[in-house]
Design a protein around this motif. Structure first.
Motif, short mmCIF file in Angstrom:
data_model
loop_
_atom_site.label_atom_id
_atom_site.label_comp_id
_atom_site.label_asym_id
_atom_site.label_seq_id
_atom_site.Cartn_x
_atom_site.Cartn_y
_atom_site.Cartn_z
N ASP A 59 15.72 0.11 20.34
CA ASP A 59 16.75 0.66 21.16
C ASP A 59 18.08 -0.11 21.09
O ASP A 59 18.16 -1.11 21.18
CB ASP A 59 16.04 0.37 22.78
CG ASP A 59 16.99 0.75 24.04
OD1 ASP A 59 18.16 0.36 23.60
OD2 ASP A 59 16.57 1.41 24.69
N GLU A 61 20.76 -0.14 22.62
CA GLU A 61 21.64 -1.07 23.93
C GLU A 61 20.92 -2.34 23.96
O GLU A 61 21.63 -3.19 24.11
CB GLU A 61 21.61 -0.12 24.93
CG GLU A 61 22.76 0.68 25.33
CD GLU A 61 22.57 1.23 26.62
OE1 GLU A 61 22.56 0.83 27.65
OE2 GLU A 61 22.75 2.56 26.61
N LYS A 62 19.66 -2.19 23.97
CA LYS A 62 18.66 -3.51 24.21
C LYS A 62 19.07 -4.32 23.11
O LYS A 62 19.04 -5.75 23.16
CB LYS A 62 17.33 -3.19 24.65
CG LYS A 62 17.18 -2.40 25.84
CD LYS A 62 15.68 -2.06 26.32
CE LYS A 62 15.45 -1.57 27.65
NZ LYS A 62 14.21 -0.90 27.56
N THR A 65 23.71 -3.15 20.22
CA THR A 65 24.46 -2.33 19.61
C THR A 65 24.97 -1.23 20.39
O THR A 65 24.28 -0.13 19.82
CB THR A 65 24.19 -2.00 18.17
OG1 THR A 65 22.68 -1.53 18.07
CG2 THR A 65 24.31 -3.21 17.18
N ALA A 66 25.44 -1.11 21.52
CA ALA A 66 25.50 -0.13 22.50
C ALA A 66 26.26 0.84 22.11
O ALA A 66 25.98 2.20 22.71
CB ALA A 66 25.83 -0.66 23.88
N ARG A 110 26.27 1.61 14.00
CA ARG A 110 25.82 0.84 15.31
C ARG A 110 26.87 -0.38 15.49
O ARG A 110 26.33 -1.31 14.67
CB ARG A 110 24.48 0.72 15.47
CG ARG A 110 23.62 2.28 15.52
CD ARG A 110 22.21 2.12 15.87
NE ARG A 110 21.76 3.25 15.73
CZ ARG A 110 21.39 4.39 16.30
NH1 ARG A 110 22.14 4.26 17.46
NH2 ARG A 110 20.68 5.33 16.07
N THR A 112 28.53 -3.36 18.46
CA THR A 112 28.59 -3.90 20.10
C THR A 112 29.51 -3.04 20.80
O THR A 112 29.08 -3.01 22.05
CB THR A 112 28.84 -5.46 19.97
OG1 THR A 112 30.18 -5.50 19.31
CG2 THR A 112 28.00 -6.13 19.24
N ASP A 113 30.84 -2.90 20.25
CA ASP A 113 31.79 -2.20 21.37
C ASP A 113 32.77 -1.63 20.46
O ASP A 113 32.92 -1.60 19.33
CB ASP A 113 32.29 -3.08 22.16
CG ASP A 113 32.91 -4.52 21.51
OD1 ASP A 113 33.41 -4.29 20.41
OD2 ASP A 113 32.88 -5.54 22.02
#
Length: 146
Positions: A59, A61-62, A65-66, A110, A112-113
């Motif tokens: 996942d 996000e978890k 790598t949201a 992917r 983090t931001d």
């Protein structure tokens, strides 16, 4: 060249695509074959390269790598092999494909931001001598298909 697969082989593959940690006993039960048959078929599928390995589905996000994006890349002619070597060392690239059309590659990235994506695209990717241009498309949702 495609491997010769029968319905049982395809059933085993479907079971393992749904749950790669499934035991041989469970595969055999659900495919309605003996454990010995399931084991020998799995070995043959691996030996023939039909099944290349087993991975964990993460996942994003978890994992931290949201932010995910597709980055299309146009590269200099005849530079695919050299560029492919760069991709092996870039952890942000989750998947890469050489494609036909207006661009040469499609990368699933992917990070983090947004700042990490900007750094990746502007400071790492676009500075490679093979890269002519890029276009970034943010992924808004990724519904699970399996």
């Amino acid at each position: 060249m495609a491997a010769q697969l029968d319905d049982t082989d395809r059933r085993i593959i479907a079971l393992l695509r749904a749950d790669g940690r499934m035991s041989i006993r469970a595969v055999a039960e659900r495919a309605h074959i003996s454990r010995a048959n399931a084991y020998s078929r799995l070995e043959r599928l691996r030996d023939n390269g039909v099944i290349r390995g087993f991975t964990a589905v993460i996942d994003p996000e978890k994992y931290g790598t949201a932010l995910s994006a597709y980055v299309s890349v146009s590269i200099e002619q005849h530079s695919w092999e050299r560029f492919r070597e760069y991709l092996r060392d870039i952890p942000e690239v989750d998947h890469a494909a050489l494609v036909s059309g207006d661009v040469d590659l499609l990368l699933l990235v992917r990070v983090t931001d947004a700042a990490a994506l900007r750094t990746f695209v502007l400071e790492r990717l676009q500075r490679l001598p093979e890269v002519r241009s890029t276009q970034t498309m943010f992924i808004l949702d990724e519904p699970p298909l399996r």
